[in-house]
Every structure is written in C-alpha cells, then in structure tokens.
Enzyme design. Structure first.
Site, PDB file in Angstrom:
ATOM      1  CE  LYS A   1      -1.860   3.004   1.979  1.00 16.83           C
ATOM      2  NZ  LYS A   1      -1.694   4.433   1.590  1.00 16.83           N
TER       3      LYS A   1
ATOM      4  CD  GLU B   1      13.142   0.608  10.208  1.00 14.03           C
ATOM      5  OE1 GLU B   1      13.517   1.639  10.813  1.00 14.03           O
ATOM      6  OE2 GLU B   1      13.779  -0.454  10.251  1.00 14.03           O
TER       7      GLU B   1
ATOM      8  CB  CYS C   1      13.507   8.060   7.840  1.00 14.18           C
ATOM      9  SG  CYS C   1      14.485   6.914   6.871  1.00 14.18           S
TER      10      CYS C   1
ATOM     11  CD  GLU D   1      10.736  13.212  10.970  1.00 16.10           C
ATOM     12  OE1 GLU D   1       9.541  12.948  11.177  1.00 16.10           O
ATOM     13  OE2 GLU D   1      11.527  12.425  10.436  1.00 16.10           O
TER      14      GLU D   1
HETATM   15  P1  NAD Z   1       2.590   8.753   7.088  1.00 21.17           P
HETATM   16  O1  NAD Z   1       2.680   8.012   8.361  1.00 21.17           O
HETATM   17  O2  NAD Z   1       1.700   9.925   7.013  1.00 21.17           O
HETATM   18  O3  NAD Z   1       2.105   7.788   5.919  1.00 21.17           O
HETATM   19  C1  NAD Z   1       2.781   6.578   5.626  1.00 21.17           C
HETATM   20  C2  NAD Z   1       1.812   5.568   5.049  1.00 21.17           C
HETATM   21  O4  NAD Z   1       0.868   5.178   6.041  1.00 21.17           O
HETATM   22  C3  NAD Z   1       0.993   6.059   3.864  1.00 21.17           C
HETATM   23  O5  NAD Z   1       0.958   5.024   2.914  1.00 21.17           O
HETATM   24  C4  NAD Z   1      -0.368   6.298   4.473  1.00 21.17           C
HETATM   25  O6  NAD Z   1      -1.444   6.171   3.554  1.00 21.17           O
HETATM   26  C5  NAD Z   1      -0.438   5.195   5.490  1.00 21.17           C
HETATM   27  N1  NAD Z   1      -1.378   5.438   6.595  1.00 21.17           N
HETATM   28  C6  NAD Z   1      -1.810   6.625   7.088  1.00 21.17           C
HETATM   29  N2  NAD Z   1      -2.621   6.414   8.143  1.00 21.17           N
HETATM   30  C7  NAD Z   1      -2.705   5.076   8.323  1.00 21.17           C
HETATM   31  C8  NAD Z   1      -3.355   4.244   9.276  1.00 21.17           C
HETATM   32  N3  NAD Z   1      -4.115   4.751  10.246  1.00 21.17           N
HETATM   33  N4  NAD Z   1      -3.184   2.905   9.189  1.00 21.17           N
HETATM   34  C9  NAD Z   1      -2.396   2.370   8.220  1.00 21.17           C
HETATM   35  N5  NAD Z   1      -1.765   3.115   7.293  1.00 21.17           N
HETATM   36  C10 NAD Z   1      -1.913   4.447   7.342  1.00 21.17           C
HETATM   37  O7  NAD Z   1       4.101   9.114   6.736  1.00 21.17           O
HETATM   38  P2  NAD Z   1       4.662   9.991   5.518  1.00 21.17           P
HETATM   39  O8  NAD Z   1       4.257  11.416   5.744  1.00 21.17           O
HETATM   40  O9  NAD Z   1       4.322   9.336   4.221  1.00 21.17           O
HETATM   41  O10 NAD Z   1       6.229   9.836   5.720  1.00 21.17           O
HETATM   42  C11 NAD Z   1       6.990  10.728   6.486  1.00 21.17           C
HETATM   43  C12 NAD Z   1       7.361  10.125   7.813  1.00 21.17           C
HETATM   44  O11 NAD Z   1       7.904   8.839   7.635  1.00 21.17           O
HETATM   45  C13 NAD Z   1       8.417  10.898   8.562  1.00 21.17           C
HETATM   46  O12 NAD Z   1       8.094  10.972   9.927  1.00 21.17           O
HETATM   47  C14 NAD Z   1       9.670  10.073   8.404  1.00 21.17           C
HETATM   48  O13 NAD Z   1      10.640  10.264   9.391  1.00 21.17           O
HETATM   49  C15 NAD Z   1       9.112   8.713   8.369  1.00 21.17           C
HETATM   50  N6  NAD Z   1      10.004   7.799   7.665  1.00 21.17           N
HETATM   51  C16 NAD Z   1      10.684   6.867   8.381  1.00 21.17           C
HETATM   52  C17 NAD Z   1      11.572   6.019   7.744  1.00 21.17           C
HETATM   53  C18 NAD Z   1      12.361   4.991   8.512  1.00 21.17           C
HETATM   54  O14 NAD Z   1      12.978   4.133   7.925  1.00 21.17           O
HETATM   55  N7  NAD Z   1      12.352   5.038   9.813  1.00 21.17           N
HETATM   56  C19 NAD Z   1      11.753   6.117   6.359  1.00 21.17           C
HETATM   57  C20 NAD Z   1      11.038   7.081   5.657  1.00 21.17           C
HETATM   58  C21 NAD Z   1      10.160   7.912   6.335  1.00 21.17           C
END
Ligand code: NAD
Length: 473
Positions: free
Chosen positions: A175, A248, A282, A380
C-alpha cells in the site's frame, strides 16, 4: 515471466499503471502539472489482492532460497533495463532531481538492494548439540506481508520491504503513500514481469486502505515505514490479529561535531547528511551540535557548501535539490523556520521562500544560535532547514542529543576515530555513523530505538524479521 528484459519508456510505464478512466490526479510538486492519474483502490481491491497473495503463497514458499534469489536478481535486471524511465517518473511524482543522490540513485539502489538481499546467506542455527539433546532454529515463511510505505523514497523503501519478504517465501501486498502511488505501481509492474502471478500486488489507496490492511485477518505481518503517529495507529489496528510488525518511524537525528573536527573537511558530508532528498529522509541529520570553539567555522563552511547546491525542477540536470513533495510538508518547514526566527535564532542562508513560482520549493536553510528547545530542533522538520546548536561541554551535547523520545540515527564527527566511537556508544539511536550520516548498507541491520520504531531491516537480521522462528529439537 519474460526471457528478454523489457525496456520501458515513461509513457509505457504510465500506460501500465493508469486506470482507463477516473482515479486520483497526481501533480508534479515542482510545477503543479498533472503527471498522470493513479487508481483509487478500496476495500474490495484490497481483499482481492490479499486472496491472490494467499493463493500464490504456498507455491512461492515451496521454491528454494536459491530459486527465489534468482527471481530477485531477474527483477533487478528488469529495473536496470527501465532505470531511466523509472527515474523520470519518480522525479516527476516525488520531485527529487534526476541528478545527485536522488532519483537515479534511488532506482539504482532498488536494483542493488534486490541483488544484495538475494545474496544473503541464512542457515538454520544449531542451538544445542550434545550427548542428550539437539535443537535447531529455522525460519519459515510467515505467509502474506502487508507493506505500507511513505512518499519520500517510495521506490527504495518498497524494495526494502518486498525484497526480504519475497526472499523468505512470503507473498506481498503493498500500500504505497497516496502522494506517490505511481512510482510504486510502476516499479511493481517492472518487477512483476519476472514474478509469478499473485506474489506481489499493489493496492493504491488512501490511509483507510492502510488501516484495513493493518487489521486484515489475511495479513500475517505488517512492514511499515512512515510517521510515528501512523505507527501507533497501526499497533492499535493490528492488535486484534496479533500481527508481527516492523515499524520504521520518524526520527530527529542528532549530529555531534567534536572539537578536533576539521570544519572544511567535514562540511560537504555534513551537508548531504542533512539535505539528501532535500531533507525529506528518515535518517537525515536534523539537529547539529557544534562546540563553541569551532562554531563559526562550521557554520561558515556549511553556508559555503549550501551556496553551491542548485535547487530547482528535478528534470533539469543542473539541480541536486528539489521541491518539498507536498504542500503540507512545505507548510511544516515554513512554520518551523518562522518560529525559530521569531524566537531570535539567526538564519544564515535561506528562510525566505519565493511566492511567485510554482512548486513547493523551500530554499536551503541553515539556522544558527538556536535554543535546544526551539520547535525547529524538537520537531521533525523533514525538509531543507538545519538548526545548528552551540554546545560548551561534550556531556551537554550528548544529553541534548539524547533528550528526545526518538532515536533512529545519529552521527559523530571527529578526527579521532577512537574518541568518536566512545561518544557513539553513549548516544541513544539505532545507528550511529562516524564522519558520515545516513550511510545505509543492505548488509547492515537498520532500525530505530525509542519511538522511532522497532524491528530490524537489512542484512540477515532483516531476513529473520520476515520469518517465523521455529525450533526443532
Ligand atoms: P505517514 O505516516 O503519514 O504515511 C505513511 C503511510 O501510512 C501512507 O501510505 C499512508 O497512507 C499510510 N497510513 C496513514 N494512516 C494510516 C493508518 N491509520 N493505518 C495504516 N496506514 C496508514 O508518513 P509519511 O508522511 O508518508 O512519511 C513521512 C514520515 O515517515 C516521517 O516521519 C519520516 O521520518 C518517516 N520515515 C521513516 C523512515 C524509517 O525508515 N524510519 C523512512 C522514511 C520515512
């Protein structure tokens, strides 16, 4: 499965992923132009994908590790054959430039991560072997993996999730982020030219589809990369089915420069540690701690590097920095820099986005003389704005680095590796790099501490995380 690897163009990729009509409009964050439409899948498509993945799983698991690795290597060949088209699509949808450590780099990493995962060696472990007892630890397939991803490195993170899952005999339902579905759909279309049907399916939908995936009784484990808030929601929605989770999550990585560091020698690596993917990474350097004695020199050296790095439309080969991917992220960065300035911090470069151009461009920004409790330090930023915090004793710097409830990566910068190692051992983070930041490696485990998540990706530990441990004695 193809015998000859197909070479795609941007239009053939879009043809493969666009629905015949309808769908979600995806706009280029650099220009606002329409890139293409992405399918809007819902619960029905999710259920169908999970059913197909379950149906395909037994046959996939019945293949040997060697055979599955062969599939991964062929998928890497397919990506390489279509690399330029994939990079162009990624640049147009995500915004990152083709050049620099950006779109071409990301597509290249997809292929190399597949190959490296294929090459890992996981043997059963003999735990006890004596006159009275023999016990071995094996890792069996878990079943169907649900992979939920973010918009910053959409292709590469998808591969981080799917490669070890497939290698271990699981099938996968992905997804992608609703901001970058085309990149993941196109990548999967290329990979799927080499995989049996049902082994990898992408469901392109919004957060409600992610929520349903995390709760789905047909999903055995969720691999999630995204924000800490969403990670907590996934823990809750996966609880009833006691799903395995690898989380992550967000980070706010600290870098500590030691007194003996050479500011000019480290400036460019510091810059890219913070500004890779225009800060939308990230494990990027998000707070820099610099001792009083070399504070001005480090600031000057960073400003000098920042001035040399052009930002603009990603399709222009000159550019190495691009726009923020979306308006919400642009607004976060703008608010945090405004708050820092209002609190009296000194903006060394950047900080003033130009209103009259299309696209979510926020200029490369360095902020000095900022308090450690300022929101630009504590939250962040996930964008091109680095706070540089002054420190007087190393103990203070370490305490400040450890003062937040996240702990993904960190770095120590010094001319003395032994001292740097001692400092590294005192930092609360899943990875601590010395004289570099964010240098991940498919052979080396990666994962967060504290609220940056749990579970490891990459390397043999990453494979084990996609297996069900089974002891035979
Ligand atoms: P996000 O959490 O908003 O979205 C990530 C995914 O989760 C999307 O596909 C979204 O549709 C889905 N999602 C949203 N709500 C959900 C729910 N309730 N249940 C299941 N899925 C749901 O994150 P983003 O804005 O896309 O990414 C940015 C964040 O991700 C930053 O905080 C960054 O630090 C983190 N990040 C972490 C890593 C790592 O390896 N630790 C890598 C990349 C990004």
């Amino acid at each position: 499965m193809s015998t000859e690897v197909a070479q795609n163009t941007l239009s053939s990729l879009l043809e493969a992923v666009q629905p015949p009509n309808g769908g979600r409009n995806i706009h280029d964050p650099a220009t606002g132009e329409l890139v293409a439409r992405a399918p809007e899948h819902g619960t029905e498509e999710l259920d169908a994908a999970v059913a197909a993945a379950r149906a395909a799983q037994a046959a996939w698991a019945a293949r040997s590790h060697g055979e599955r690795s062969e599939f991964l290597n062929r998928a890497a060949d397919a990506i390489e054959a279509s690399a330029e088209a994939l990079a162009e699509l990624l640049s147009r949808e995500q915004g990152k430039p083709l050049n620099g450590p950006n779109a071409r780099f990301e597509v290249g990493a997809c292929a190399s991560w597949l190959r490296a995962t294929a090459a890992l060696d996981l043997q059963p472990e003999v735990l006890v072997d004596d006159a009275t007892s023999h016990a071995e630890l094996h890792y069996r397939p878990l079943g169907v993996i649900g992979a939920i991803g973010p918009w910053n490195w959409p292709m590469m993170i998808s591969v981080w999730q799917l490669a070890p899952s497939l290698r271990m005999g699981n099938t996968v339902v992905m997804k992608p982020s609703e901001y970058t579905p085309l990149s993941v759909l196109a990548l999967a279309a290329v990979i799927n030219t080499e995989l049996p049907d049902g082994v990898l399916t992408v469901v392109s939908g919004g957060r409600e589809v992610g929520e349903r995936l995390a709760a789905h009784p047909g999903i055995d484990k969720v691999m999630f990369t995204g924000s800490t808030a969403t990670g907590k929601a996934i823990i809750r929605s996966s609880a009833d089915t006691v799903k395995r989770l690898t989380l992550e999550l967000g980070g706010n990585d600290a870098g500590i420069v030691l007194e003996d560091a050479d500011p000019r020698a480290i400036a460019e690596d510091l810059f890219w540690g913070a500004f890779i993917n225009t800060g939308q990474t990230c494990a990027a350097l998000k707070r820099l701690y610099v001792p009083e004695s070399i504070y001005d020199e480090v600031c000057d050296a960073l400003v000098e590097v920042a001035r040399l790095m052009p930002m603009g439309n990603g399709l222009d080969e000159n550019n190495v920095l691009g726009p923020l991917q979306n308006k919400a992220q642009f607004d976060i960065v703008a608010r945090l820099v405004d708050e820092a300035r209002a609190a009296g911090a000194r903006v060394l470069i950047g900080g003033n986005p130009v209103d009259d151009q299309p696209g979510y461009f926020y200029p490369t920004t360095l902020v000095a003389d900022i308090a450690n409790d300022n929101s630009l330090v504590v939250e962040e930023q996930f964008g091109p704005a680095l706070p540089i915090i002054r420190y007087s004793t190393l103990d203070d710097a370490i305490a400040m680095a450890n003062g937040l409830d996240v702990g993904l990566g960190a770095s120590v910068w010094s001319s003395d590796p032994a001292q740097a190692r001692q400092v590294a051992a005192r930092i609360q983070a899943g990875s601590v790099w010395i004289n570099k930041h964010g240098a991940i490696d498919p052979r080396v485990p990666f994962g967060g501490t504290k609220q940056s998540g749990y579970g490891l990706e990459f390397g043999v530990d990453g494979l084990k995380a996609l297996g069900a441990p089974q002891v035979i004695s």
